[in-house]
Design a protein around this motif. Structure first.
Motif, PDB file in Angstrom:
ATOM      1  N   GLU A 306      41.557 -16.754  -6.792  1.00 30.68           N
ATOM      2  CA  GLU A 306      42.587 -17.261  -7.531  1.00 30.68           C
ATOM      3  C   GLU A 306      43.964 -16.860  -6.865  1.00 30.68           C
ATOM      4  O   GLU A 306      44.852 -17.696  -7.013  1.00 30.68           O
ATOM      5  N   LEU A 307      43.974 -15.802  -6.281  1.00 37.35           N
ATOM      6  CA  LEU A 307      45.444 -15.172  -5.672  1.00 37.35           C
ATOM      7  C   LEU A 307      45.442 -16.123  -4.367  1.00 37.35           C
ATOM      8  O   LEU A 307      46.621 -16.458  -4.436  1.00 37.35           O
ATOM      9  N   ALA A 308      44.612 -16.513  -3.540  1.00 35.10           N
ATOM     10  CA  ALA A 308      44.792 -17.509  -2.709  1.00 35.10           C
ATOM     11  C   ALA A 308      45.207 -18.745  -2.997  1.00 35.10           C
ATOM     12  O   ALA A 308      45.953 -19.389  -2.322  1.00 35.10           O
ATOM     13  N   ARG A 309      44.584 -19.158  -4.164  1.00 40.95           N
ATOM     14  CA  ARG A 309      45.259 -20.341  -4.666  1.00 40.95           C
ATOM     15  C   ARG A 309      46.593 -20.418  -5.222  1.00 40.95           C
ATOM     16  O   ARG A 309      47.409 -21.473  -4.911  1.00 40.95           O
ATOM     17  N   ARG A 310      47.178 -19.577  -5.712  1.00 35.91           N
ATOM     18  CA  ARG A 310      48.488 -19.265  -6.105  1.00 35.91           C
ATOM     19  C   ARG A 310      49.332 -19.098  -4.902  1.00 35.91           C
ATOM     20  O   ARG A 310      50.514 -19.659  -4.918  1.00 35.91           O
ATOM     21  N   LEU A 311      49.041 -18.451  -3.854  1.00 33.81           N
ATOM     22  CA  LEU A 311      49.600 -18.458  -2.811  1.00 33.81           C
ATOM     23  C   LEU A 311      49.912 -19.895  -1.934  1.00 33.81           C
ATOM     24  O   LEU A 311      50.889 -20.088  -1.242  1.00 33.81           O
ATOM     25  N   GLY A 312      48.894 -20.887  -2.382  1.00 32.21           N
ATOM     26  CA  GLY A 312      48.897 -22.048  -1.564  1.00 32.21           C
ATOM     27  C   GLY A 312      49.837 -23.074  -2.552  1.00 32.21           C
ATOM     28  O   GLY A 312      50.099 -24.169  -2.032  1.00 32.21           O
ATOM     29  N   ALA A 313      50.450 -22.606  -3.707  1.00 32.03           N
ATOM     30  CA  ALA A 313      50.978 -23.589  -4.540  1.00 32.03           C
ATOM     31  C   ALA A 313      52.544 -23.101  -4.383  1.00 32.03           C
ATOM     32  O   ALA A 313      52.893 -21.877  -4.611  1.00 32.03           O
ATOM     33  N   ARG A 314      53.683 -23.790  -3.812  1.00 28.26           N
ATOM     34  CA  ARG A 314      54.712 -23.356  -3.557  1.00 28.26           C
ATOM     35  C   ARG A 314      55.576 -22.734  -4.711  1.00 28.26           C
ATOM     36  O   ARG A 314      56.239 -21.752  -4.557  1.00 28.26           O
ATOM     37  N   GLU A 315      55.644 -23.143  -6.024  1.00 28.53           N
ATOM     38  CA  GLU A 315      56.097 -22.641  -7.173  1.00 28.53           C
ATOM     39  C   GLU A 315      55.935 -21.127  -7.395  1.00 28.53           C
ATOM     40  O   GLU A 315      56.515 -20.122  -7.477  1.00 28.53           O
ATOM     41  N   LYS A 316      54.353 -21.134  -7.288  1.00 29.36           N
ATOM     42  CA  LYS A 316      53.722 -19.616  -7.553  1.00 29.36           C
ATOM     43  C   LYS A 316      53.983 -18.672  -6.390  1.00 29.36           C
ATOM     44  O   LYS A 316      54.498 -17.449  -6.514  1.00 29.36           O
ATOM     45  N   ARG A 317      54.081 -19.328  -5.228  1.00 24.83           N
ATOM     46  CA  ARG A 317      54.416 -18.718  -3.947  1.00 24.83           C
ATOM     47  C   ARG A 317      55.991 -18.043  -4.000  1.00 24.83           C
ATOM     48  O   ARG A 317      55.955 -16.831  -3.464  1.00 24.83           O
ATOM     49  N   ASP A 318      56.936 -18.811  -4.404  1.00 28.42           N
ATOM     50  CA  ASP A 318      58.229 -18.452  -4.382  1.00 28.42           C
ATOM     51  C   ASP A 318      58.575 -17.287  -5.457  1.00 28.42           C
ATOM     52  O   ASP A 318      59.128 -16.551  -5.223  1.00 28.42           O
ATOM     53  N   ARG A 319      57.687 -17.524  -6.713  1.00 25.45           N
ATOM     54  CA  ARG A 319      57.703 -16.321  -7.666  1.00 25.45           C
ATOM     55  C   ARG A 319      57.173 -15.073  -6.877  1.00 25.45           C
ATOM     56  O   ARG A 319      57.712 -13.971  -7.152  1.00 25.45           O
ATOM     57  N   ILE A 320      55.976 -15.076  -6.397  1.00 26.21           N
ATOM     58  CA  ILE A 320      55.165 -13.915  -5.737  1.00 26.21           C
ATOM     59  C   ILE A 320      56.444 -13.300  -4.763  1.00 26.21           C
ATOM     60  O   ILE A 320      56.717 -12.107  -4.746  1.00 26.21           O
ATOM     61  N   ARG A 321      56.913 -14.077  -3.867  1.00 26.92           N
ATOM     62  CA  ARG A 321      57.914 -13.736  -3.020  1.00 26.92           C
ATOM     63  C   ARG A 321      59.049 -13.044  -3.498  1.00 26.92           C
ATOM     64  O   ARG A 321      59.564 -11.871  -3.093  1.00 26.92           O
ATOM     65  N   TYR A 322      59.836 -13.665  -4.439  1.00 26.73           N
ATOM     66  CA  TYR A 322      60.658 -13.080  -5.402  1.00 26.73           C
ATOM     67  C   TYR A 322      60.396 -11.485  -5.869  1.00 26.73           C
ATOM     68  O   TYR A 322      61.284 -10.735  -5.738  1.00 26.73           O
ATOM     69  N   GLU A 323      59.342 -11.588  -6.434  1.00 22.86           N
ATOM     70  CA  GLU A 323      58.865 -10.239  -7.117  1.00 22.86           C
ATOM     71  C   GLU A 323      58.554  -9.166  -5.944  1.00 22.86           C
ATOM     72  O   GLU A 323      58.502  -8.167  -6.380  1.00 22.86           O
ATOM     73  N   MET A 324      58.133  -9.673  -4.819  1.00 23.33           N
ATOM     74  CA  MET A 324      57.889  -8.688  -3.804  1.00 23.33           C
ATOM     75  C   MET A 324      59.037  -8.069  -3.262  1.00 23.33           C
ATOM     76  O   MET A 324      59.051  -6.914  -3.002  1.00 23.33           O
ATOM     77  N   LEU A 325      60.175  -8.793  -3.303  1.00 25.83           N
ATOM     78  CA  LEU A 325      61.381  -8.412  -2.752  1.00 25.83           C
ATOM     79  C   LEU A 325      62.432  -7.737  -3.703  1.00 25.83           C
ATOM     80  O   LEU A 325      63.347  -6.986  -3.259  1.00 25.83           O
ATOM     81  N   ASN A 326      62.134  -7.721  -4.926  1.00 26.88           N
ATOM     82  CA  ASN A 326      62.825  -7.166  -5.991  1.00 26.88           C
ATOM     83  C   ASN A 326      62.231  -6.002  -6.725  1.00 26.88           C
ATOM     84  O   ASN A 326      61.162  -6.318  -7.284  1.00 26.88           O
ATOM     85  N   ASP A 327      62.973  -4.972  -7.106  1.00 25.66           N
ATOM     86  CA  ASP A 327      62.361  -3.842  -7.632  1.00 25.66           C
ATOM     87  C   ASP A 327      62.224  -4.022  -9.102  1.00 25.66           C
ATOM     88  O   ASP A 327      62.771  -4.884  -9.769  1.00 25.66           O
ATOM     89  N   SER A 328      61.162  -3.142  -9.525  1.00 23.60           N
ATOM     90  CA  SER A 328      60.615  -3.498 -10.727  1.00 23.60           C
ATOM     91  C   SER A 328      60.049  -2.180 -11.249  1.00 23.60           C
ATOM     92  O   SER A 328      59.072  -1.924 -10.587  1.00 23.60           O
ATOM     93  N   VAL A 329      60.297  -1.778 -12.274  1.00 24.33           N
ATOM     94  CA  VAL A 329      59.734  -0.329 -12.809  1.00 24.33           C
ATOM     95  C   VAL A 329      58.272  -0.752 -13.067  1.00 24.33           C
ATOM     96  O   VAL A 329      57.359   0.021 -13.027  1.00 24.33           O
ATOM     97  N   GLU A 330      58.018  -1.871 -13.737  1.00 25.43           N
ATOM     98  CA  GLU A 330      56.678  -2.146 -14.283  1.00 25.43           C
ATOM     99  C   GLU A 330      55.796  -2.429 -13.045  1.00 25.43           C
ATOM    100  O   GLU A 330      54.626  -2.081 -13.365  1.00 25.43           O
ATOM    101  N   TRP A 331      56.424  -2.659 -12.028  1.00 22.40           N
ATOM    102  CA  TRP A 331      55.401  -2.846 -10.699  1.00 22.40           C
ATOM    103  C   TRP A 331      55.576  -2.112  -9.693  1.00 22.40           C
ATOM    104  O   TRP A 331      56.954  -2.295  -9.204  1.00 22.40           O
ATOM    105  N   ASN A 332      54.906  -1.312  -8.927  1.00 20.92           N
ATOM    106  CA  ASN A 332      54.939  -0.627  -7.807  1.00 20.92           C
ATOM    107  C   ASN A 332      54.820  -1.341  -6.532  1.00 20.92           C
ATOM    108  O   ASN A 332      53.862  -1.529  -5.807  1.00 20.92           O
ATOM    109  N   GLY A 333      55.977  -2.201  -6.338  1.00 21.84           N
ATOM    110  CA  GLY A 333      55.705  -3.056  -4.737  1.00 21.84           C
ATOM    111  C   GLY A 333      55.840  -2.165  -3.852  1.00 21.84           C
ATOM    112  O   GLY A 333      56.662  -1.346  -3.253  1.00 21.84           O
TER     113      GLY A 333
END
Length: 368
Positions: A306-333
């Motif tokens: 399912e992770l691979a499928r999300r990475l293949g979908a532009r909208e989901k991939r853009d969200r993943i990229r955004y969250e990888m680059l921006n700090d969040s206390v809830e998630w230790n990137g």
């Protein structure tokens, strides 16, 4: 007659005493004397210039994924390790989910932790019997992993467990403890362990504590949310009565340096309140995990496919990229902790055709 005399070594006995030079005699596998020994043994080892010490405990090992195929455990024995606590970070090869789809996802998630196992077990007890059969050269103190427990009952669903599901998970933990587990571990940055809440963790830790078992946790956040994550582990101990082990305590990311001092304060305070909590550290400045862990927790729901499928979908991939680059206390990137792609190295791969990338950074691979 003495079986073995180790002559002239520097003895470090593990008690905290200052090291000292002495001989050690052994008979029938038991240390008979430590000091100046004039008698002879059937075997004598000259340990001059070497250290003589009790076997080391590796309190954080994943060798339950390697010992079935490599029971000689040369990697451990050659470093003086004679006892390994296995099953850390929620990862264990058992129990294997009964549901075929859940089992496939479970086995896929374990790829890369060791060689290709033959999976000739199902329950935790049957896995321990396999360990007995291969007669490893090290002592093994196995933990049952929360990832295996949760995937056996719930698969990779990102939600709280129901009363019935929690009952089934508690039964799996208790069966494992009866079979010989020393406790339960969680890996709260990994799916599906990280999809759980503190109520579930406390109940399962209590099931282990009924048998004198501990609860060891790769905590939920080792970055900006370190103190909150340590507090969660302490609270699990308070609610469950279990001995708590915080795995490889650290603060990831240079902007979080110094938070470990606050974490130690939390642990010391908890101990004064009667909570039996401990921690371990590793002696290096790099971490090791799956590359997929640079992506946010929600992207792992349903497993790696399912992770691979999300990475293949532009909208989901853009969200993943955004969250990888921006700090969040809830998630230790982990990408933010590393700071750049040239600081993330590929140490090993599963697919043979990708071995050419081993030892290279993500930046170098992308450039190529």
């Amino acid at each position: 007659m003495t079986d073995l005399i180790i002559k002239g070594g520097t003895v470090i006995d593990g008690t905290g005493n200052t090291r000292y030079q002495a001989d050690v005699s052994i008979t029938n596998g038991v240390i008979e004397n430590v000091g100046e020994i004039e008698s002879t043994g059937s075997q004598t080892i000259d340990a001059s210039g070497l250290v003589v010490a009790p076997g080391f405990f590796d309190f954080h090992s994943h060798s339950d994924f390697t010992i079935p195929e490599y029971p000689s455990a040369i990697n451990s024995i050659s470093q003086g390790v004679t006892t390994e606590v296995t099953g850390n970070c929620g990862w264990t090869p058992a129990p294997v989910p009964v549901d075929p789809d859940h089992a496939d996802a479970f086995r896929a998630s374990n790829e890369g932790l060791g060689p290709n196992l033959d999976w000739r077990w199902s329950s935790f007890g049957s896995f321990l019997r396999v360990l007995d059969e291969v007669a490893p050269s090290v002592n093994v103190a196995p933990l049952i992993g929360h990832n295996a427990v949760r995937s056996s009952v719930m698969g990779y669903e990102n939600r709280s467990s129901t009363t019935d599901e929690l009952k089934k998970m508690k039964s799996l933990v208790e069966n494992a403890m009866e079979a010989g587990a020393w406790g339960m571990s969680s890996g709260l940055v990994y799916p599906p362990s990280g999809f759980s809440d503190i109520e579930e963790l406390s109940e399962l830790a209590a099931s282990a504590a009924k048998f004198g078992g501990l609860y060891s946790s790769h905590i939920r956040n080792e970055g900006s949310g370190l103190l909150e994550a340590v507090s969660e582990a302490v609270e699990v101990g308070k609610r469950s009565g279990a001995t708590i082990q915080v795995s490889h305590l650290k603060a990831t990311g240079s902007n979080n340096y110094g938070l470990v001092n606050g974490a130690f304060d939390l642990l010391h305070r908890a101990r004064t309140e009667g909570i039996n909590v401990h921690c371990d550290v590793y002696p290096y400045t790099a971490g090791s995990t799956f590359l997929a862990m640079v992506t946010p927790p929600w992207s792992h729901e349903g497993g790696f496919d399912e992770l691979a499928r999300r990475l293949g979908a532009r909208e989901k991939r853009d969200r993943i990229r955004y969250e990888m680059l921006n700090d969040s206390v809830e998630w230790n990137g982990l990408f933010r902790a590393a700071g750049s792609w040239d600081r993330i190295l590929i140490s090993s791969v599963v697919a043979p055709e990708l071995t050419k990338y081993e030892g290279s950074s993500i930046a170098a691979i992308a450039a190529a």
